[in-house]
Scaffold this active site. Structure first.
Site, mmCIF file in Angstrom:
data_model
loop_
_atom_site.group_PDB
_atom_site.id
_atom_site.type_symbol
_atom_site.label_atom_id
_atom_site.label_comp_id
_atom_site.label_asym_id
_atom_site.label_seq_id
_atom_site.Cartn_x
_atom_site.Cartn_y
_atom_site.Cartn_z
ATOM 1 N N ASN A 110 -9.050 4.528 5.254
ATOM 2 C CA ASN A 110 -8.413 4.043 6.512
ATOM 3 C C ASN A 110 -8.183 4.810 7.718
ATOM 4 O O ASN A 110 -8.441 4.263 8.793
ATOM 5 C CB ASN A 110 -6.838 3.458 5.869
ATOM 6 C CG ASN A 110 -7.027 2.338 4.809
ATOM 7 O OD1 ASN A 110 -7.971 2.033 4.654
ATOM 8 N ND2 ASN A 110 -5.909 1.745 4.597
ATOM 9 N N GLU A 113 0.731 2.783 8.321
ATOM 10 C CA GLU A 113 1.163 3.315 7.153
ATOM 11 C C GLU A 113 0.900 4.791 6.659
ATOM 12 O O GLU A 113 0.876 5.078 5.520
ATOM 13 C CB GLU A 113 0.643 2.319 5.842
ATOM 14 C CG GLU A 113 1.221 0.903 5.962
ATOM 15 C CD GLU A 113 1.085 -0.045 5.039
ATOM 16 O OE1 GLU A 113 2.059 -0.340 4.401
ATOM 17 O OE2 GLU A 113 -0.182 -0.240 4.725
ATOM 18 N N SER A 144 -6.982 -1.963 7.889
ATOM 19 C CA SER A 144 -5.942 -2.792 8.661
ATOM 20 C C SER A 144 -5.192 -1.597 9.700
ATOM 21 O O SER A 144 -4.646 -2.091 10.850
ATOM 22 C CB SER A 144 -4.848 -3.137 7.748
ATOM 23 O OG SER A 144 -4.273 -2.146 6.977
ATOM 24 N N ASN A 185 0.888 -1.185 -0.054
ATOM 25 C CA ASN A 185 0.097 0.119 -0.137
ATOM 26 C C ASN A 185 0.822 1.375 0.001
ATOM 27 O O ASN A 185 1.874 1.365 0.508
ATOM 28 C CB ASN A 185 -0.867 -0.010 1.267
ATOM 29 C CG ASN A 185 -2.112 -0.837 1.105
ATOM 30 O OD1 ASN A 185 -2.750 -1.132 0.037
ATOM 31 N ND2 ASN A 185 -2.653 -1.009 2.175
ATOM 32 N N LYS A 205 -5.636 3.859 -5.828
ATOM 33 C CA LYS A 205 -6.038 2.920 -4.422
ATOM 34 C C LYS A 205 -5.386 3.637 -3.420
ATOM 35 O O LYS A 205 -5.711 3.602 -2.146
ATOM 36 C CB LYS A 205 -5.128 1.602 -4.610
ATOM 37 C CG LYS A 205 -4.699 0.768 -3.300
ATOM 38 C CD LYS A 205 -6.318 0.133 -2.896
ATOM 39 C CE LYS A 205 -5.961 -0.510 -1.625
ATOM 40 N NZ LYS A 205 -5.102 -1.561 -1.464
ATOM 41 N N ASN A 250 -7.386 4.359 -0.034
ATOM 42 C CA ASN A 250 -6.990 4.042 1.500
ATOM 43 C C ASN A 250 -6.785 5.369 2.024
ATOM 44 O O ASN A 250 -7.174 5.146 3.216
ATOM 45 C CB ASN A 250 -5.534 3.389 1.181
ATOM 46 C CG ASN A 250 -5.473 1.945 0.862
ATOM 47 O OD1 ASN A 250 -4.602 1.497 0.089
ATOM 48 N ND2 ASN A 250 -6.630 1.399 1.425
#
Length: 251
Positions: free
Chosen positions: A132, A211, A199, A40, A124, A128
């Site tokens: 996220n 991340e 996650s 990612n 993507k 994210n």
């Protein structure tokens, strides 16, 4: 492993471990070994080609979730789309990419190749970055974030800021405007992953680093280099970093 001529190494570590991982595996990279970046965030490919010849580095977009059941076994928990692989600078032959895709397909991982893999990966990253950190901070699923006016408003602003940043760098996506992407985001991307928790949520709960620096944090840094401000992405980044500190001291 040094005694083997490895055909393919798949890099799946979290983005904050990319440099360390590449330094450890570079001695196993032979002239005919390919490295598949299956991670990612922004910066993994860029770090890899600083050490490994770019004509041996394959980039991918992964958009499915999984959990480890036991060593050697994993369960796919959510599936958004096929894996997409390619070489951003077109320095690996189509035949080689097709062979890698064939191997992954035979392993039960739906995979296709694309000459637009860099743009697809950025899509993507936007996905994210919008979902996220908010899902982690508020402990909400992707579907719950999309249903709520306040979180939807914040996700819209995150996406708008990223589009402005990419425009400053001349990075073109398959959607010309943020509005067009948002329609795709809400109508096509979120529904199949609506019950999924990011996650990043589990990382915080387990006192692990996230991340965020490869997602919203990367957007902030890229924007600042072009004299742009991304206040929502910066706020989200700072909030996650504060939560990292809080959870790391309580676990």
């Amino acid at each position: 492993l040094k005694s083997f001529d490895l055909d393919l190494i798949i890099l799946t570590v979290k983005a904050f471990d990319t440099e360390k991982a590449i330094s450890q595996i570079k001695e196993f990279i032979q002239p005919k070994t390919y490295l598949l970046i299956a991670q990612n965030g922004y910066g993994n490919y860029e770090k890899a080609i600083q050490v490994i010849p770019k004509n041996q580095v394959v980039l991918s977009r992964i958009i499915f979730g999984a959990r480890i059941i036991e060593p050697g076994f994993a369960e796919v928990t959510v599936f958004g789309d096929d894996v997409v692989i390619g070489q951003p600078e077109n320095v690996i032959s189509k035949k080689t990419l097709e062979n890698i895709a064939r191997i992954l397909n035979q392993a039960g991982i739906p995979t296709k190749i694309s000459g637009e893999v860099y743009a697809i990966l950025w899509e993507k990253i936007i996905y994210n970055s919008a979902l996220n950190p908010l899902g982690a901070l508020l402990e909400k699923t992707y579907g719950e974030l999309a249903e709520n006016y306040e979180t939807r408003f914040l996700m819209d602003r995150i996406i708008d800021e990223i589009f402005e940043t990419l425009k400053a760098y001349g990075i073109k996506l398959r959607w010309e405007t943020s509005e067009a992407y948002k329609n795709h985001f809400y109508q096509n991307l979120i529904p199949p992953t609506a019950k999924h928790y990011p996650s990043m949520y589990y990382d915080l709960k387990n006192g692990k680093p996230t991340e965020i620096d490869a997602l919203n944090g990367a957007i902030v840094n890229l924007a600042e280099q072009r004299g742009l401000k991304t206040p929502v992405n910066k706020f989200i980044t700072l909030m996650i970093k504060q939560m990292e500190k809080a959870f790391s001291t309580t676990t």
